[in-house]
Design a protein around this motif. Structure first.
Motif, PDB file in Angstrom:
ATOM      1  N   LEU A   1       1.855  -2.110   1.133  1.00 32.63           N
ATOM      2  CA  LEU A   1       0.416  -1.914   1.306  1.00 32.63           C
ATOM      3  C   LEU A   1      -0.222  -1.738  -0.067  1.00 32.63           C
ATOM      4  N   ARG A   2      -1.213  -2.539  -0.346  1.00 32.60           N
ATOM      5  CA  ARG A   2      -1.967  -2.332  -1.580  1.00 32.60           C
ATOM      6  C   ARG A   2      -2.989  -1.232  -1.283  1.00 32.60           C
ATOM      7  N   ALA A   3      -2.486  -0.035  -1.288  1.00 34.71           N
ATOM      8  CA  ALA A   3      -3.245   1.103  -0.770  1.00 34.71           C
ATOM      9  C   ALA A   3      -4.328   1.573  -1.723  1.00 34.71           C
ATOM     10  N   HIS A   4      -4.021   1.573  -3.005  1.00 39.69           N
ATOM     11  CA  HIS A   4      -4.940   2.107  -3.997  1.00 39.69           C
ATOM     12  C   HIS A   4      -5.019   1.180  -5.194  1.00 39.69           C
ATOM     13  N   SER A   5      -6.037   1.347  -5.984  1.00 37.43           N
ATOM     14  CA  SER A   5      -6.224   0.526  -7.176  1.00 37.43           C
ATOM     15  C   SER A   5      -5.695   1.208  -8.429  1.00 37.43           C
ATOM     16  N   ASP A   6      -5.044   2.357  -8.258  1.00 43.57           N
ATOM     17  CA  ASP A   6      -4.462   3.075  -9.391  1.00 43.57           C
ATOM     18  C   ASP A   6      -3.238   3.842  -8.891  1.00 43.57           C
ATOM     19  N   ILE A   7      -2.653   4.628  -9.758  1.00 43.57           N
ATOM     20  CA  ILE A   7      -1.432   5.376  -9.456  1.00 43.57           C
ATOM     21  C   ILE A   7      -1.590   6.219  -8.190  1.00 43.57           C
ATOM     22  N   ILE A   8      -0.541   6.211  -7.347  1.00 42.52           N
ATOM     23  CA  ILE A   8      -0.473   7.139  -6.215  1.00 42.52           C
ATOM     24  C   ILE A   8       0.315   8.358  -6.680  1.00 42.52           C
ATOM     25  N   ASN A   9      -0.330   9.511  -6.678  1.00 39.27           N
ATOM     26  CA  ASN A   9       0.306  10.734  -7.156  1.00 39.27           C
ATOM     27  C   ASN A   9       1.218  11.384  -6.132  1.00 39.27           C
ATOM     28  N   LEU A  10       0.827  11.295  -4.861  1.00 40.86           N
ATOM     29  CA  LEU A  10       1.589  12.021  -3.852  1.00 40.86           C
ATOM     30  C   LEU A  10       1.391  11.411  -2.472  1.00 40.86           C
ATOM     31  N   LEU A  11       2.465  11.406  -1.676  1.00 43.09           N
ATOM     32  CA  LEU A  11       2.406  11.075  -0.258  1.00 43.09           C
ATOM     33  C   LEU A  11       2.698  12.327   0.556  1.00 43.09           C
ATOM     34  N   ALA A  12       2.098  12.405   1.745  1.00 43.33           N
ATOM     35  CA  ALA A  12       2.399  13.469   2.707  1.00 43.33           C
ATOM     36  C   ALA A  12       2.434  12.841   4.085  1.00 43.33           C
ATOM     37  N   ILE A  13       3.232  13.399   4.975  1.00 44.46           N
ATOM     38  CA  ILE A  13       3.343  12.868   6.337  1.00 44.46           C
ATOM     39  C   ILE A  13       2.986  13.966   7.332  1.00 44.46           C
ATOM     40  N   SER A  14       2.292  13.595   8.401  1.00 44.11           N
ATOM     41  CA  SER A  14       1.912  14.573   9.420  1.00 44.11           C
ATOM     42  C   SER A  14       3.145  15.040  10.178  1.00 44.11           C
ATOM     43  N   SER A  15       3.040  16.199  10.827  1.00 43.46           N
ATOM     44  CA  SER A  15       4.196  16.787  11.507  1.00 43.46           C
ATOM     45  C   SER A  15       4.732  15.909  12.623  1.00 43.46           C
ATOM     46  N   ASP A  16       3.853  15.112  13.259  1.00 43.90           N
ATOM     47  CA  ASP A  16       4.313  14.215  14.317  1.00 43.90           C
ATOM     48  C   ASP A  16       4.764  12.864  13.766  1.00 43.90           C
ATOM     49  N   GLY A  17       4.629  12.671  12.471  1.00 42.28           N
ATOM     50  CA  GLY A  17       5.087  11.431  11.843  1.00 42.28           C
ATOM     51  C   GLY A  17       4.199  10.237  12.065  1.00 42.28           C
ATOM     52  N   GLU A  18       3.036  10.430  12.650  1.00 44.31           N
ATOM     53  CA  GLU A  18       2.183   9.291  12.976  1.00 44.31           C
ATOM     54  C   GLU A  18       1.255   8.876  11.840  1.00 44.31           C
TER      55      GLU A  18
END
Length: 499
Positions: free
Chosen positions: A425-442
């Motif tokens: 996924l071309r999610a952002h136009s610059d560095i991604i500093n951090l990912l987090a996931i919801s407790s249900d994983g969705e």
């Protein structure tokens, strides 16, 4: 590939069948996620398309642009439903209310405007701000809007009338390095370059307790789990200390000193009896949280210890370093179990799978590697990325891995085989500093230097909701335990709460 310039906004349908991207070329392209073929190309915008957002029922899509317009599309036919040009400046953020009846848009014209999602009519007078509006969130009941702008203030509004609720709120006087949420979801902690950590109520959006003062930049904050350290906050700082604070009183209970340089990685055992910290001095120090005595000092690294993580059963500890190694320790004896040096660059992130059978490490060598937690053997071929890997999270079932890297892309992997799941996924136009996931994983949340945080469906790999716009880089993101709120922070010196 279909855009003639850099992509900006992206959204993914819940069923994963469609990807929508907006770009600097003014086009919106809808892709078939399976065939990767273009379904439709919409060329109605005359400047950058900054944000694209599905409505909660996914029957409509909203897009915002540097051309000053908000456009709403019929998702079945891709015909233009509304073309709203009331704003007098760039429209940088848009959000559907959770109940889907309203749309809020924020602009550099220093206003937020609320629209009827069915008719496109403006519902209230423009909500005025002192500077350009960077981000908007709705309350879960769709009755309040929270907005933030370039002057570092947060505004609170009643959505039905557009009346301002109280005065704007300010947070830190310098960059926020990290946010974390208490186990009960009632408090947010922020760590800042202004030498402080602070607590905020998620229900009132106001400061909670006193400012927690360090002598230098505060890197990380962590709430202790329920147990002996209930209602305590732990902070690490470039002042070479780890400090423990009583949440209710805001008083510093202890300052753990043992490192000879700034502290970085931090982990707390689930029973609250042990605190582990890594630092720039290359040491990993384990403290007894009752006596505040050092249990063990591990000096096997030759450079900064960036990240420390307990295994789910807390029998092992993983630590990652700028010296390019991943080390695994026996928590009972603190003996070195595995010393893994296969990476060819800084190892900046490490994560145990929820079932505890695997470890994933991400490196500046542009790979993620998956290891057998029991044997230390590599389980798959290295998972290649186009740039350095900054963050990794696992799905709750331990079968998928999500990674983010320097070029703003998010990768999806099958953990058993190491097979890449679709295109990045071309999610952002610059560095991604951090990912987090919801407790249900969705849901997956990403924080980027491109001034945005974004939400993504883990099942469809498509954007969820709107772009969470900031005026500058976003350093950190976290979900509340119930998954209903997302908190973000960065160099704006403001904490944002999003529904």
């Amino acid at each position: 590939e279909g855009h003639a310039s850099a992509t900006c906004g992206v959204a993914v349908s819940m069923d994963g069948s469609r990807i929508v991207s907006g770009a600097e070329d003014g086009k919106i392209i809808i892709w078939d996620a399976d065939t990767k073929e273009i379904i439709r190309c919409l060329s109605h915008h005359t400047d950058w398309v900054i944000r694209v957002r599905f409505s909660p029922d996914e029957k409509r899509l909203a897009s915002t642009s540097s051309d000053g317009t908000l456009k709403v599309w019929d998702v079945e036919t891709w015909e233009l439903v509304f073309d709203i040009d009331d704003h007098q400046g760039i429209v940088g953020t848009v959000a559907y209310s959770p109940n889907g009846t309203k749309i809020a848009s924020g602009s550099y014209d220093q206003t937020v405007r609320i629209w009827n999602a069915a008719t496109g009519k403006q519902q209230t007078q423009p909500l005025s701000h002192d500077e350009g509006v960077c981000s908007i969130v709705w309350s879960p009941d769709s009755r309040r809007i929270i907005s933030a702008c370039d002057d570092g203030q947060i505004y609170f509004w009643t959505a039905p009338t557009g009346a301002q609720l109280g005065s704007p709120l300010r947070a830190h006087s310098n960059s926020i390095n990290l946010l974390t949420i208490s186990p009960d979801g009632e408090l947010i902690a922020s760590a800042s370059m202004d030498h402080t950590a602070r607590l905020w109520s998620t229900s009132t959006h106001k400061p909670f307790g006193r400012v927690l003062q360090h002598d230098d930049e505060v890197y990380t904050v962590a709430f202790s789990p329920d147990g002996q350290l209930q209602l305590k906050l732990i902070s690490t700082s470039n002042d070479k200390t780890v400090r423990i604070w009583d949440v209710e009183s805001g008083k510093q209970e202890d300052s753990l000193e043992g490192h000879t340089s700034g502290t970085l990685g931090l982990a707390v055992s689930m029973d609250g009896t042990r605190l582990v910290c890594g630092a720039k001095d290359g040491k990993v120090i384990i403290w007894d949280t009752d006596t505040k005595e050092i249990i063990r000092c591990l000096s096997h690294y030759t450079d900064w210890v960036i990240c420390v993580r307990f295994s789910p059963d807390e029998k092992r500890l993983a630590s990652a370093s700028r010296d390019g190694t991943l080390k695994i320790w026996d928590v009972e004896t603190w003996e070195l179990v595995f010393d893994i040096d296969d990476h060819q660059g800084i190892v900046g992130t490490v994560a145990y799978s929820p079932n505890g059978t695997k470890i994933a490490s991400g490196s500046y060598d542009q790979t993620v590697r998956i290891w057998n937690a029991a044997t230390g053997k590599q389980q798959t071929q290295p998972l290649p990325h186009s740039e350095a890997v900054y963050s990794i999270v696992w799905s709750p079932d331990s079968r998928r891995l999500f990674s983010a890297c320097d070029d703003g892309q998010i990768y999806f992997w099958s953990a058993p085989t190491g097979t890449q799941l679709g295109s990045p996924l071309r999610a952002h136009s610059d560095i991604i500093n951090l990912l987090a996931i919801s407790s249900d994983g969705e849901l997956l949340a990403s924080a980027s230097m491109d001034h945005t945080a974004r939400l993504w469906s883990t099942s469809t790999r498509k954007p969820f909701g709107r772009v969470l716009q900031h005026a500058s880089g976003v350093a950190t993101v976290a979900f509340s335990p119930d998954g209903q709120l997302v908190a973000t922070g960065g160099v704006q010196n403001i904490i944002f709460l999003w529904d």
